[in-house]
Design a protein around this motif. Sequence first.
Motif, PDB file in Angstrom:
ATOM      1  N   TYR A  85      13.379  -2.079   1.641  1.00 25.02           N
ATOM      2  CA  TYR A  85      12.093  -1.912   0.952  1.00 25.02           C
ATOM      3  C   TYR A  85      11.057  -2.906   1.479  1.00 25.02           C
ATOM      4  O   TYR A  85       9.913  -2.547   1.743  1.00 25.02           O
ATOM      5  N   ARG A  86      11.487  -4.155   1.636  1.00 28.72           N
ATOM      6  CA  ARG A  86      10.533  -5.196   2.073  1.00 28.72           C
ATOM      7  C   ARG A  86       9.924  -4.821   3.422  1.00 28.72           C
ATOM      8  O   ARG A  86       8.704  -4.883   3.607  1.00 28.72           O
ATOM      9  N   ASN A  87      10.775  -4.380   4.343  1.00 29.02           N
ATOM     10  CA  ASN A  87      10.248  -4.027   5.667  1.00 29.02           C
ATOM     11  C   ASN A  87       9.434  -2.733   5.634  1.00 29.02           C
ATOM     12  O   ASN A  87       8.500  -2.566   6.410  1.00 29.02           O
ATOM     13  N   GLN A  89       7.507  -1.966   3.119  1.00 30.95           N
ATOM     14  CA  GLN A  89       6.215  -2.449   2.630  1.00 30.95           C
ATOM     15  C   GLN A  89       5.413  -3.106   3.746  1.00 30.95           C
ATOM     16  O   GLN A  89       4.207  -2.897   3.872  1.00 30.95           O
ATOM     17  N   ILE A  90       6.090  -3.910   4.550  1.00 32.74           N
ATOM     18  CA  ILE A  90       5.397  -4.575   5.664  1.00 32.74           C
ATOM     19  C   ILE A  90       4.798  -3.529   6.600  1.00 32.74           C
ATOM     20  O   ILE A  90       3.623  -3.598   6.963  1.00 32.74           O
ATOM     21  N   ARG A  91       5.618  -2.532   6.949  1.00 35.51           N
ATOM     22  CA  ARG A  91       5.118  -1.495   7.866  1.00 35.51           C
ATOM     23  C   ARG A  91       3.949  -0.735   7.236  1.00 35.51           C
ATOM     24  O   ARG A  91       2.941  -0.476   7.882  1.00 35.51           O
ATOM     25  N   GLN A  93       1.847  -1.708   4.896  1.00 37.75           N
ATOM     26  CA  GLN A  93       0.641  -2.530   4.793  1.00 37.75           C
ATOM     27  C   GLN A  93       0.066  -2.869   6.176  1.00 37.75           C
ATOM     28  O   GLN A  93      -1.040  -3.394   6.282  1.00 37.75           O
ATOM     29  N   MET A  94       0.837  -2.584   7.230  1.00 33.36           N
ATOM     30  CA  MET A  94       0.297  -2.727   8.589  1.00 33.36           C
ATOM     31  C   MET A  94      -0.040  -1.359   9.184  1.00 33.36           C
ATOM     32  O   MET A  94      -0.161  -1.224  10.400  1.00 33.36           O
ATOM     33  N   ALA A  96       1.719   1.237   9.600  1.00 31.50           N
ATOM     34  CA  ALA A  96       2.743   1.900  10.418  1.00 31.50           C
ATOM     35  C   ALA A  96       3.521   2.857   9.511  1.00 31.50           C
ATOM     36  O   ALA A  96       3.593   2.663   8.298  1.00 31.50           O
ATOM     37  N   GLY A  99       9.049   4.549  10.353  1.00 29.33           N
ATOM     38  CA  GLY A  99       9.825   4.340  11.575  1.00 29.33           C
ATOM     39  C   GLY A  99      11.274   4.728  11.399  1.00 29.33           C
ATOM     40  O   GLY A  99      11.568   5.809  10.886  1.00 29.33           O
TER      41      GLY A  99
ATOM     42  N   VAL B 223       8.592  -6.398  12.616  1.00 27.14           N
ATOM     43  CA  VAL B 223       9.015  -5.306  11.724  1.00 27.14           C
ATOM     44  C   VAL B 223       8.202  -4.041  11.996  1.00 27.14           C
ATOM     45  O   VAL B 223       8.732  -2.929  11.969  1.00 27.14           O
ATOM     46  N   MET B 228      11.364  -0.949  15.624  1.00 28.31           N
ATOM     47  CA  MET B 228      11.657  -0.214  14.392  1.00 28.31           C
ATOM     48  C   MET B 228      10.934   1.138  14.333  1.00 28.31           C
ATOM     49  O   MET B 228      11.036   1.851  13.334  1.00 28.31           O
ATOM     50  N   GLN B 230      10.259   5.074  15.109  1.00 27.76           N
ATOM     51  CA  GLN B 230      11.109   6.240  15.379  1.00 27.76           C
ATOM     52  C   GLN B 230      11.072   6.493  16.878  1.00 27.76           C
ATOM     53  O   GLN B 230      10.004   6.443  17.492  1.00 27.76           O
TER      54      GLN B 230
END
Lengths: 250, 250
Positions: A85-87, A89-91, A93-94, A96, A99, B223, B228, B230
Amino acid sequence: MTQNFTIDTQLQHRTIREFAPVKVTPAQLETLLQVARHTSTSMFMQQFTILQITDNQKKAAIRKISTQDYVGGNGELLIFVVDLYRNQQIRKQMQADDGRLHQTDVFIQGVEDTVLAVQNVVNAAESMQLGAVILGSIVNDAQKMIELLGLPQMTFPLLGLQVGQPAQKPQLKPRLPLPFTLFENTYQTAFDIHALAPYDEVVQTYYDLRDTNRRIDSFTKQVASAKMDQRDTKRNQILEILHKQQLCLA
Amino acid sequence: MTQNFTIDTQLQHRTIREFAPVKVTPAQLETLLQVARHTSTSMFMQQFTILQITDNQKKAAIRKISTQDYVGGNGELLIFVVDLYRNQQIRKQMQADDGRLHQTDVFIQGVEDTVLAVQNVVNAAESMQLGAVILGSIVNDAQKMIELLGLPQMTFPLLGLQVGQPAQKPQLKPRLPLPFTLFENTYQTAFDIHALAPYDEVVQTYYDLRDTNRRIDSFTKQVASAKMDQRDTKRNQILEILHKQQLCLA
């Protein structure tokens, strides 16, 4: 054999299931958490989270799920969560997309991060003369654990760990001899159960403190026993729950 | 913080990827294997096997799969295999059906057994001043690994471990601070990437010895990065391969 304090402790490992009414000190707990934090992590993705359970109602609920009396009793109860989940969220919010986070291999990486940390903490605890029991039984009802801990999609509660001052001295539990679990270069598929007879005999000399000091079944009998038989259990639903958590989708 | 030899070593953990041309001694290797053997195991099912790779052609093939130069070079190369085959054989030879062995939760138990043993061995190795690198990269082509090692159905090659005399001194790699990875009682879903800015700065001060001593990207950038994203990789096929191995069928 090489000997040192770490290895001597590792070779004396016993699961502890009865703890004295003594608190794990803040310094001890901080040490365990820092050790968890310094554990190896796959691709530096750091995909696990620890929940420290201090709430008595939650302890009781986890005890009920795991069906083990000692869970949430004396000692400290930690739940190790596979956390993608944390990653995510990072993706997000960036800007992305998710993935590879829904792929099975990334979930397995998260499981690896989580389990490496659990063992590292066990070793640290035992080096401090604390005892520990790893609780696979929290997935007896994974869905209830998810709700209880407020776990979002992309997380999964994998293992509990109860750590405390040992109040029992179990025997060292005999493990399979290396010839059965170690091969050179190629897996040896030839397997004759009769070769396990001497080990089976040794296992039966082990007294299990859990069940009023009675001897345990041989290893082969345990493998062939009801605990590995197909049966109606919520553990059968884990793949379904992983999918509901948006994990292991492909 | 509690201090002792074990914990001091754990807090100084670095992955070692360059090893001196010095053999791991038979006594050291025996110690590592005995430590693996004494690791906790879920429900006493003992569902992992180690393959010691001594054959140079196999080392080269594994190096190619993992795409890491150092794999199979100096040091000892061990492959940790999730092994439900042995217990399937036991059940079969005792006239029992496969029971729960094809269930996802039993596979996860096997993964847990395997990964707990890997971390235990890493701790033992580091306590002897050896270094280690855990190789998740062997699943870059899991199917080829399966064929290379002659792995039967009901097994899966999960992690490699290379152990040897360190020939490098990497910096300590900065990990996520505990406030991001530890919660009390309930998972905190609120997450603002800006809170990671100070950590991201620290990560960028880390020099990665792997890539000609250049600094690494921030954690959040890693991250959100290509690793990460696809993409077309054999790692996408792992669920399919697990099914082919008759694992995680339900």
